[in-house]
Design a protein around this motif. Structure first.
Motif, PDB file in Angstrom:
ATOM      1  N   SER A 128     -72.566  24.017  45.063  1.00  0.00           N
ATOM      2  CA  SER A 128     -73.148  23.478  43.718  1.00  0.00           C
ATOM      3  C   SER A 128     -71.974  23.331  42.470  1.00  0.00           C
ATOM      4  CB  SER A 128     -74.179  24.401  43.065  1.00  0.00           C
ATOM      5  OG  SER A 128     -73.906  25.449  42.447  1.00  0.00           O
ATOM      6  N   GLY A 129     -72.221  23.001  41.306  1.00  0.00           N
ATOM      7  CA  GLY A 129     -71.463  22.621  40.481  1.00  0.00           C
ATOM      8  C   GLY A 129     -70.997  23.987  39.580  1.00  0.00           C
ATOM      9  N   SER A 130     -71.450  25.393  40.145  1.00  0.00           N
ATOM     10  CA  SER A 130     -71.214  26.306  39.627  1.00  0.00           C
ATOM     11  C   SER A 130     -70.905  27.584  40.710  1.00  0.00           C
ATOM     12  CB  SER A 130     -72.164  27.046  38.679  1.00  0.00           C
ATOM     13  OG  SER A 130     -73.543  27.272  39.402  1.00  0.00           O
ATOM     14  N   LYS A 131     -71.359  27.360  41.821  1.00  0.00           N
ATOM     15  CA  LYS A 131     -71.133  28.544  42.855  1.00  0.00           C
ATOM     16  C   LYS A 131     -70.866  27.652  44.271  1.00  0.00           C
ATOM     17  CE  LYS A 131     -74.030  31.761  40.590  1.00  0.00           C
ATOM     18  NZ  LYS A 131     -75.093  33.069  40.880  1.00  0.00           N
ATOM     19  N   MET A 132     -69.974  28.596  45.016  1.00  0.00           N
ATOM     20  CA  MET A 132     -69.562  27.902  46.187  1.00  0.00           C
ATOM     21  C   MET A 132     -69.440  29.523  47.295  1.00  0.00           C
ATOM     22  SD  MET A 132     -66.470  25.904  47.507  1.00  0.00           S
ATOM     23  CE  MET A 132     -65.066  26.969  46.760  1.00  0.00           C
ATOM     24  N   ILE A 133     -70.043  29.288  48.373  1.00  0.00           N
ATOM     25  CA  ILE A 133     -69.804  30.153  49.400  1.00  0.00           C
ATOM     26  C   ILE A 133     -69.093  29.670  50.721  1.00  0.00           C
ATOM     27  CG2 ILE A 133     -71.056  31.918  50.837  1.00  0.00           C
ATOM     28  CD1 ILE A 133     -73.190  32.023  48.846  1.00  0.00           C
ATOM     29  N   LEU A 134     -68.082  29.890  50.911  1.00  0.00           N
ATOM     30  CA  LEU A 134     -67.572  29.579  52.340  1.00  0.00           C
ATOM     31  C   LEU A 134     -67.484  30.720  53.213  1.00  0.00           C
ATOM     32  CD1 LEU A 134     -64.332  27.591  50.853  1.00  0.00           C
ATOM     33  CD2 LEU A 134     -66.656  26.744  51.262  1.00  0.00           C
ATOM     34  N   SER A 135     -67.466  30.408  54.707  1.00  0.00           N
ATOM     35  CA  SER A 135     -67.574  31.478  55.571  1.00  0.00           C
ATOM     36  C   SER A 135     -66.825  31.093  56.964  1.00  0.00           C
ATOM     37  CB  SER A 135     -68.878  31.734  55.842  1.00  0.00           C
ATOM     38  OG  SER A 135     -69.701  30.774  56.627  1.00  0.00           O
ATOM     39  N   THR A 136     -66.203  32.134  57.644  1.00  0.00           N
ATOM     40  CA  THR A 136     -65.817  31.897  58.725  1.00  0.00           C
ATOM     41  C   THR A 136     -66.531  32.964  59.692  1.00  0.00           C
ATOM     42  OG1 THR A 136     -64.047  33.687  58.769  1.00  0.00           O
ATOM     43  CG2 THR A 136     -63.360  31.551  58.110  1.00  0.00           C
ATOM     44  N   ARG A 138     -65.594  35.643  60.556  1.00  0.00           N
ATOM     45  CA  ARG A 138     -65.432  37.052  60.196  1.00  0.00           C
ATOM     46  C   ARG A 138     -65.510  37.463  58.709  1.00  0.00           C
ATOM     47  NH1 ARG A 138     -59.141  37.352  61.213  1.00  0.00           N
ATOM     48  NH2 ARG A 138     -59.391  39.678  60.276  1.00  0.00           N
ATOM     49  N   LEU A 139     -65.372  36.383  57.758  1.00  0.00           N
ATOM     50  CA  LEU A 139     -65.454  36.651  56.411  1.00  0.00           C
ATOM     51  C   LEU A 139     -66.347  35.429  55.757  1.00  0.00           C
ATOM     52  CD1 LEU A 139     -61.920  36.871  55.491  1.00  0.00           C
ATOM     53  CD2 LEU A 139     -63.477  38.804  55.922  1.00  0.00           C
ATOM     54  N   ARG A 140     -67.089  36.113  54.577  1.00  0.00           N
ATOM     55  CA  ARG A 140     -67.985  35.029  53.611  1.00  0.00           C
ATOM     56  C   ARG A 140     -67.041  35.335  52.205  1.00  0.00           C
ATOM     57  NH1 ARG A 140     -72.762  36.972  54.460  1.00  0.00           N
ATOM     58  NH2 ARG A 140     -73.426  35.213  55.953  1.00  0.00           N
ATOM     59  N   LEU A 141     -66.591  34.252  51.901  1.00  0.00           N
ATOM     60  CA  LEU A 141     -66.056  34.024  50.287  1.00  0.00           C
ATOM     61  C   LEU A 141     -66.970  33.509  49.405  1.00  0.00           C
ATOM     62  CD1 LEU A 141     -63.764  34.177  52.708  1.00  0.00           C
ATOM     63  CD2 LEU A 141     -62.330  32.943  51.001  1.00  0.00           C
ATOM     64  N   ASN A 142     -67.099  34.375  48.297  1.00  0.00           N
ATOM     65  CA  ASN A 142     -68.013  33.791  47.093  1.00  0.00           C
ATOM     66  C   ASN A 142     -67.130  33.309  46.156  1.00  0.00           C
ATOM     67  OD1 ASN A 142     -71.058  34.799  47.956  1.00  0.00           O
ATOM     68  ND2 ASN A 142     -69.433  36.225  48.696  1.00  0.00           N
ATOM     69  N   PHE A 143     -67.316  32.304  45.525  1.00  0.00           N
ATOM     70  CA  PHE A 143     -66.521  31.703  44.138  1.00  0.00           C
ATOM     71  C   PHE A 143     -67.460  31.344  43.262  1.00  0.00           C
ATOM     72  CE2 PHE A 143     -64.454  30.556  48.070  1.00  0.00           C
ATOM     73  CZ  PHE A 143     -62.976  30.907  47.805  1.00  0.00           C
ATOM     74  N   VAL A 144     -66.955  31.373  41.992  1.00  0.00           N
ATOM     75  CA  VAL A 144     -67.590  30.845  40.832  1.00  0.00           C
ATOM     76  C   VAL A 144     -66.669  29.703  40.019  1.00  0.00           C
ATOM     77  CG1 VAL A 144     -69.352  32.583  40.187  1.00  0.00           C
ATOM     78  CG2 VAL A 144     -67.126  32.434  39.139  1.00  0.00           C
ATOM     79  N   LYS A 145     -67.183  28.508  39.678  1.00  0.00           N
ATOM     80  CA  LYS A 145     -66.508  27.365  39.156  1.00  0.00           C
ATOM     81  C   LYS A 145     -65.927  27.820  37.769  1.00  0.00           C
ATOM     82  CE  LYS A 145     -66.070  22.575  39.789  1.00  0.00           C
ATOM     83  NZ  LYS A 145     -66.612  21.622  40.481  1.00  0.00           N
TER      84      LYS A 145
END
Length: 146
Positions: A128-136, A138-145
């Motif tokens: 979204s315009g403020s949060k992103m979650i990416l995964s493989t 093995r891992l899940r990565l959490n981001f804030v914009k």
């Protein structure tokens, strides 16, 4: 005479606008700077809280740069392709303008950023315009914009 000036002004304005090419990346909410705030290890349910770290991913057009604002890790530039719900990162180079960008050959250089291979594909779980979650797998990565 006044009508002639108006036509001339409109014509000149139209030529200026049409001569400019607008280039957009088509990345939507992905473009910009993202703060990596948490990495989850899926196999162990472990969590690494990075909310107080200064690790960032920045996207623009077809380039992504990882950066550590504490300067503990090198900034790395990647090419990336986004197709649907996947982002593939490849061709990583250490961003060193003074000595020339160096091709990354050791994947351990990338691990502080949550990337474990010289070429890696992430699934976009949420964006979204403020949060992103990416995964493989093995891992899940959490981001804030930012």
């Amino acid at each position: 005479m006044k009508q002639y000036k108006n036509i001339l002004f409109v014509s000149l304005f139209a030529m200026i606008v049409w001569s400019c090419e607008l280039e957009t990346s088509g990345n939507g909410d992905l473009d910009g700077m993202w703060h990596l705030v948490r990495i989850d290890t899926l196999s162990t349910s472990g969590t690494n809280d990075l909310s107080n770290s200064l690790i960032f991913w920045s996207f623009q057009n077809k380039l992504m740069e990882t950066s550590d604002k504490t300067k503990n890790n090198p900034n790395v530039l990647f090419r990336f392709d986004r197709t649907g719900t996947e982002i593939k990162f490849y061709n990583p180079y250490i961003n060193d303008r003074e000595d020339g960008d160096l091709l990354v050959v050791d994947p351990l250089t990338l691990s502080p950023y949550g990337i474990n291979g010289l070429e890696e594909t992430f699934t976009i779980e949420s964006l979204s315009g403020s949060k992103m979650i990416l995964s493989t797998s093995r891992l899940r990565l959490n981001f804030v914009k930012m």
